[in-house]
Design a protein around this motif. Structure first.
Motif, mmCIF file in Angstrom:
data_model
loop_
_atom_site.group_PDB
_atom_site.id
_atom_site.type_symbol
_atom_site.label_atom_id
_atom_site.label_comp_id
_atom_site.label_asym_id
_atom_site.label_seq_id
_atom_site.Cartn_x
_atom_site.Cartn_y
_atom_site.Cartn_z
ATOM 1 N N ILE A 218 0.744 -1.366 -0.063
ATOM 2 C CA ILE A 218 0.197 0.151 -0.146
ATOM 3 C C ILE A 218 0.873 1.265 0.015
ATOM 4 C CG2 ILE A 218 -1.761 1.438 1.339
ATOM 5 C CD1 ILE A 218 -3.033 -1.446 2.069
ATOM 6 N N GLU A 219 1.815 1.221 0.828
ATOM 7 C CA GLU A 219 2.786 2.538 0.813
ATOM 8 C C GLU A 219 3.810 2.598 -0.263
ATOM 9 O OE1 GLU A 219 5.113 2.810 4.326
ATOM 10 O OE2 GLU A 219 6.090 1.104 3.930
ATOM 11 N N ASN A 221 2.132 1.810 -3.259
ATOM 12 C CA ASN A 221 1.532 2.736 -4.186
ATOM 13 C C ASN A 221 1.168 4.019 -4.000
ATOM 14 O OD1 ASN A 221 0.676 0.878 -6.299
ATOM 15 N ND2 ASN A 221 -0.251 -0.390 -4.561
ATOM 16 N N LEU A 222 1.120 4.374 -2.571
ATOM 17 C CA LEU A 222 0.918 5.756 -2.281
ATOM 18 C C LEU A 222 2.062 6.715 -2.201
ATOM 19 C CD1 LEU A 222 -2.097 5.437 0.725
ATOM 20 C CD2 LEU A 222 -2.350 5.786 -1.680
ATOM 21 N N LEU A 223 2.976 6.145 -1.860
ATOM 22 C CA LEU A 223 4.058 6.887 -1.723
ATOM 23 C C LEU A 223 5.331 6.399 -2.693
ATOM 24 C CD1 LEU A 223 4.375 7.196 2.261
ATOM 25 C CD2 LEU A 223 3.242 8.331 0.671
ATOM 26 N N SER A 227 9.998 8.293 -2.589
ATOM 27 C CA SER A 227 9.659 9.056 -1.298
ATOM 28 C C SER A 227 10.059 8.444 -0.042
ATOM 29 C CB SER A 227 8.243 9.358 -1.352
ATOM 30 O OG SER A 227 8.175 10.507 -2.164
ATOM 31 N N LYS A 231 12.381 9.222 3.157
ATOM 32 C CA LYS A 231 12.070 9.222 4.709
ATOM 33 C C LYS A 231 13.069 8.403 5.413
ATOM 34 C CE LYS A 231 8.012 7.624 4.621
ATOM 35 N NZ LYS A 231 6.680 7.302 5.381
ATOM 36 N N ASP A 234 16.308 9.851 6.095
ATOM 37 C CA ASP A 234 16.004 11.076 7.309
ATOM 38 C C ASP A 234 16.081 10.305 8.738
ATOM 39 O OD1 ASP A 234 15.462 13.895 6.751
ATOM 40 O OD2 ASP A 234 13.631 13.413 8.026
ATOM 41 N N ARG A 235 15.439 9.133 8.583
ATOM 42 C CA ARG A 235 15.180 8.274 9.832
ATOM 43 C C ARG A 235 16.730 8.097 10.394
ATOM 44 N NH1 ARG A 235 15.069 3.456 10.741
ATOM 45 N NH2 ARG A 235 14.928 3.102 8.624
ATOM 46 N N LEU A 255 16.003 11.279 -4.639
ATOM 47 C CA LEU A 255 14.883 12.027 -5.096
ATOM 48 C C LEU A 255 14.912 12.307 -6.660
ATOM 49 C CD1 LEU A 255 12.463 12.956 -3.602
ATOM 50 C CD2 LEU A 255 13.588 15.401 -3.697
ATOM 51 N N GLY A 264 8.812 9.842 -11.950
ATOM 52 C CA GLY A 264 8.786 9.810 -10.169
ATOM 53 C C GLY A 264 9.682 10.795 -9.792
ATOM 54 N N PRO A 266 10.712 14.371 -8.634
ATOM 55 C CA PRO A 266 10.155 15.868 -8.775
ATOM 56 C C PRO A 266 11.120 16.782 -8.790
ATOM 57 C CG PRO A 266 10.228 14.781 -6.426
ATOM 58 C CD PRO A 266 10.521 13.519 -7.436
#
Lengths: 319, 319, 319, 319, 319, 319
Positions: A218-219, A221-223, A227, A231, A234-235, A255, A264, A266
């Motif tokens: 799911i993530e 697809n959504l992110l 991305s 993240k 970053d963590r 990115l 994909g 940006p």
């Protein structure tokens, strides 16, 4: 009596064989005009894939098989729409007594995964900047189990067991040799970018230990893995107190590595190592796809249309 | 009395100097409100370019200067629109007694052109296929004079003296190291593609021996270096009786090396070496442009917008 | 006893007939559920095409038929997916005793090919510039056999026997009448451009003498008829010692006649006759496609979606 | 003696005035033909902007002024290229004795910033899901100082003091009324998406307390406010232990709110509230831009071309 | 004996039922291998659609059924290609004695059509400008019969009975609430634009009184509802002597409401209300499509790919 | 004493002359550094245009001149930015005693407008369908005054006095000759389409009787000549009771004649005559633009970049 066994790439129409196959996909379907149930399979082994049908499905078999299962199958090779098809007469799950190792029936990277992991470790060790080295080491360490078998994609390039490791290692070799030609390249950044760029594919896709991807998460697809990758870095940087500039540079490389917004990214690469990361990624993907495309093509002939190569048909030169 | 001399990159507003410069462009213009004639120059040396004005033009000077001339100039550095400008007080053509060599005042490839030519010769010698080797050798041989000084472009990457030689040699090194990583690459094809791909830029553009391109030729405009390159290989193959398959492969590499139709390639690469040729060309162009872009940029800052890089501003990392 | 014969455009569901057809395509296939072999045909005659099946294939027939064969067939017209289909009961190759001429069963240009060839010859003779005239004459002369039957395309406009001759001749008439309206048009250039623009389609595609294209050639795929056309003119001009300017103008017209890069033209037309060549080509192609599209469409109705017309459905006005 | 003072929107060619202005931009330049230094300003007040020149620059003034300074100026209104221009005779920095408040000279949101902050707080309080409410509250709380004055953009819509607060509050009102019409909308998600979507513009751009943006930050350029926003939510969710599903939904809304990849969104909205967020953002931006565009346009006339509206000229209807 | 009846959304594989369905599409086809005729249906009721087959077709039934017929059907639910399919055993047209109302078997707008018509009338009455009000009232009055049942589209959003009324009414509510937030909006223009924008869909498409569109009209194809709408307003304004400015404003709103040229708008919105009309139209379409997309989707899962949403798969959040 | 007079195309730098010119544009401006007013003109005659300045403007002259005025001017030809410029010493409006006819100083179509009007009338008379003939005759009749002098565009092709008449007449000749080649063309439709397609340019643009367009009208901007054309035909057909099918066909031709949505056609041509209309329009525009482009270009050279030809530089062949 046991029939002869063959690899998928060697099957000929009319062959009647006993084989071990991996279930790459299975669906319970009903025939159009007769409303009879049948199982529609895609089987695979190290040498390829073949569509297969079990036309009479005993009730207990309707839910017996799932993706990534190793099965023993008896049947006949037929032809449908110009492709081989396998008509299943008997099928069962493999059992320990078969002494058949599932890993021997899926396509894997051509190098041993432990060896590749070690080699990547050497590149990490060669990163001189301690902050960058620590981020990369930590990111790989956290995924050291899944990375051993994950493919780099669901379809297309490096969609094989340990394909991700193989993709990263080959890119590192490319990065090393390119840096030997251009003195302005910072190998700390470039190696870090190469190792980090696709790591979150391991959270974007669900893969079995055989390197077979059933679906996107799911993530995923959504992110998307880009991305997720930003993240993730970053963590890790939060935990390791990585200086802001370095964190930002690593994130920019992730990115921008797909280059075009419609693929994909940006932002476009804005420093040299980010730019190179993209081209190295492209080269490794393209060499893989071109090589695959002409694997079974006679010199002097074209492959089928390859969708991942903008529907090109690839030519095998006759030299 | 002779004033101090300086390189363009070192000039500061207020400096008053005597310098040798190369005329990169010159136009006779008239001031807006006063209808007085002046000469509008762009001067260059090894370290950069500067816009310049000669405000009072004696009649005999109106047509005295042309592109690629070496001139001796006295004047003051002023500022206009945030850039340095040079106000010319005196100017004359350089004379033998100046002992000033024009080549010392244009940017050149960082390697000696004879050395580069020799190195490329070694790559040619390493081509195992005698037909391909002969085509490549012949194509280079025919242009052995112009190739010593031609740039690879009018603007953008490798627009320097001997830039074409330098571009080709660096691409060959990339091709060699990439071929070392992927065993499926045919180096005969790849080296040939690299050497041939831009050769007809020497007929597409007019360049002085200083590597300064004044304009595109008519056939450069009407046909372009890609079509010229295909024709050139055709002509040579006719003479050498090169087998059809090899001729076709070489021409396809030239034809497809810009990849996208809107950049001039009517077909996309259809075999591995043609695909690689494009990516190797991109890498060498981009490393050049990124490196140039941040040459004078402080770490932690961005360059101006670079048009050849899709108007990106390039960042110089602070590591 | 012989059954009635019909043209394809007259066949109705339920008809049982004896017909001569041309084999436009044939594949040996296997039924899905039963694994039985059948032959899957596309038959054609002057009036259209029909899909056909031979459900029980005797072993000796499996390889008996190939594209462009003339066959005698008995069978029944059925309906499948809203289209007519032909169920074959008997089939054999045509024999001399049938007195059936294959050319009578393929769609051909509406004018006699020898007449068209002659007419084109008159236009060539009208070219006043001797250099240009010689190039054009030579180019046509070299292909005088194949041009008699070649279509102008594999699908779409003028994909009929002698379609290329017909396309060129109609364009010449357009060129002549347009030149009568605009005095600035140089008819030497325009006629030459029209005659040369598609000639290399004869090397880009493989066609039987019936004008049926089975496939593109290798160099058709790798280079395309535009680049082949430029090379062809170059070769002829080398032989004839054509002056450079004229050679370049002829090549530019070929190179630019598809106008848009994504349709294969790396440069846009840069002089008037090159620009006109494109529009004349468009008009002739579009009149053909629009006329075909509504051939069987009632006034006041739309055709099916036409792929070569950007998926438009064409309307037949009710006037 | 003090001259009359006027607002920028009221200045007429020929006016001679004493005014307070904000310095929106300042550059030290040199005249073209004379090599004399001058200061090139853009001045602003609540009613607009005007270009200005100080033609004779005393040495001590060369570096005296910077963006966002409040200055007192005496000069004459002239006309240049059909626009008003201000010829500066005297200029000095404002001093406390002037009793002039810089905030009175910049365009601000039409509502009080403390009131807007409070109103947004009420929307936050209305979020029923405690996890989502906490994330949003925390994100706003962390930026509670900068949000009071930040504009929503460097140029274009809401590029005014407290523009970001105003943009968010108006979008919340839109979201509330749209949710009243469609019962399927989850207001928790929608309000959260609205409040979070642009927050990281405060790290993407540098703004003075007057709401004047001088430039983008380095991480603004390398990562962009969308990626910064995703990371920011991630960091807050880590701290607050926000459940994965909610974290992912919030991040998806930020990621997709620009809708098109070429505007910076790597994924398109995949659930209703993400889709609505985009359209609400568009409406608020467009109402702002259209209203601005015709502010000074007579009914029955068109504005100048507006770049942020795809170069449209906006019409002021005459009703 | 009557079998149980079920709604389409409740049918399970293996169910054997008696149902009333609406015929949404029907084709007489022939089986591939056997050349037997069968009827291929799409049935619908308020809850969805299902593909159906009648395998043995009595001669008299071949032409018995047409779109929008209400039929009584007995049969069994089977599965084909992962979707439910209905195997028809008996079928007949509904008769008065069935007391079955066709309108109960098609999906309709969730509000009563007379109520919606009345509500829209109130908005018309609220238009203050008498010229604009008269045009709008007249345009609606002329179509007051067809508007009661017309859908807003053939497929996609609001393709249900009275869907056009529902679409317009919901947009009016949106327009009202948005105008409450932005004082610069002229509600006369906005309401008029909303009511007029899609009215000519009633001439662009043919719909039965059940709101089922069989096809586009000829003028729908040749001119499209946007041009038809402009002409329609022109005709009404001619009759009502509407002042030119108002007529032009109304026409511009219709002309520009699809925004992008490739979606049919030759001009972009050039005043505020035209711009808002587009966004309000988008919001209402998108809320409809997103809500439909996840109607049967479990929280935490994705829908199938939705073509009208650029092939996105829509997510149903798990909150 | 009167100085010599010259045509604009013959002016050389340094010439001092007395000339009549048409004012094509005039603006009152202020010099940058000195704040002095001057008049900035573009003057034109039959042979071209020249930029001009009047540096000292007496108060009474500030508003004396406007577009399309005929003026008598004395001054000197100077050079600015590589173009000729005219320094005005004296200027006054032409007076009757000058016996100078403004029409002699603007570029006009090469044929007499009354002759062209008559010729078009013959084509109208040749339309066999009485309904179509009446619509066309009426449409032309209504605009018979303005059509005598209107240009076909503000800039680009046929932007000359009576350019619209000339464009239409040449297109009719093209249509006639093309119809002679393709028997399937309906000349009634084609001639009607040609005559009607651009008629509403006379409402889209404001032109003086000299054929100089000052600006687009409001409805030209908001609706465009294509939509205006559709409405215009609708209005005339209403009055003449033209049958629906014919009205629709005429409107479709107007609507689709720009072909691509981004050039203003919401639908593509869907019948043959609509398709041909577009190509005939293109040919006439392109012949005009190419011929203009090389009017002053030496054989063997390129023109400047032409914006209306996608920024191509046009080549003048050396034959």
């Amino acid at each position: 009596m046991e029939l002869a066994s063959k690899k998928i790439c060697d099957l000929l129409v009319g062959d009647r064989v006993d084989c071990f196959f991996i279930v790459k996909r299975v669906d319970l379907k009903t025939t159009n005009s007769k409303d009879k149930k049948y199982l529609d399979f895609i089987f695979g082994d190290k040498t390829g894939e073949i569509s297969a049908k079990l036309w009479e499905v005993p009730l207990e078999m309707e839910d017996m098989f799932k993706e990534s299962d190793l099965v023993k199958v008896r049947g006949t090779v037929t032809s449908y729409m110009n492709s081989n098809q396998f008509k299943v007469d008997r099928i069962r799950l493999a059992v320990p007594e078969d002494s058949a190792n599932p890993e021997d029936f899926v396509e894997s990277a051509p190098l041993d995964n432990r060896f590749m992991f070690q080699e990547i470790g050497k590149y990490i060790a060669s990163i001189k900047d301690v902050d960058i080295r620590n981020v990369v080491r930590e990111a790989v360490e956290e995924k050291k189990d899944k990375i051993m078998y994950y493919p780099a994609a669901k379809r297309n390039h490096h969609a094989i067991r340990s394909g991700l490791l193989y993709h990263v290692l080959t890119m590192l070799k490319l990065g090393e040799s390119i840096s030997g030609i251009y003195s302005s390249v910072n190998t700390d950044l470039l190696y870090a970018g190469i190792i980090l760029h696709d790591l979150e594919k391991m959270n974007e896709m669900e893969s079995s230990e055989l390197g077979i991807v059933s679906e996107y998460t799911i993530e995923g697809n959504l992110l998307g893995h880009i991305s997720l990758g930003v993240k993730n870095v970053d963590r890790i940087c939060d935990r390791l107190n990585t200086p802001d500039e370095k964190r930002m540079l690593l994130q920019h490389m992730i990115l921008s590595h797909h280059y075009e917004p419609e693929y994909g990214s940006p932002v476009k690469p804005m420093f040299l190592e980010a730019e190179l990361l993209h081209h190295i990624d492209m080269i490794d993907a393209r060499v893989y796809d071109f090589t695959q495309a002409v694997r079974d093509v006679e010199p002097g002939s074209f492959s089928e249309m390859i969708f991942s190569l903008d529907r090109r048909r690839i030519y095998n030169p006759k030299l």
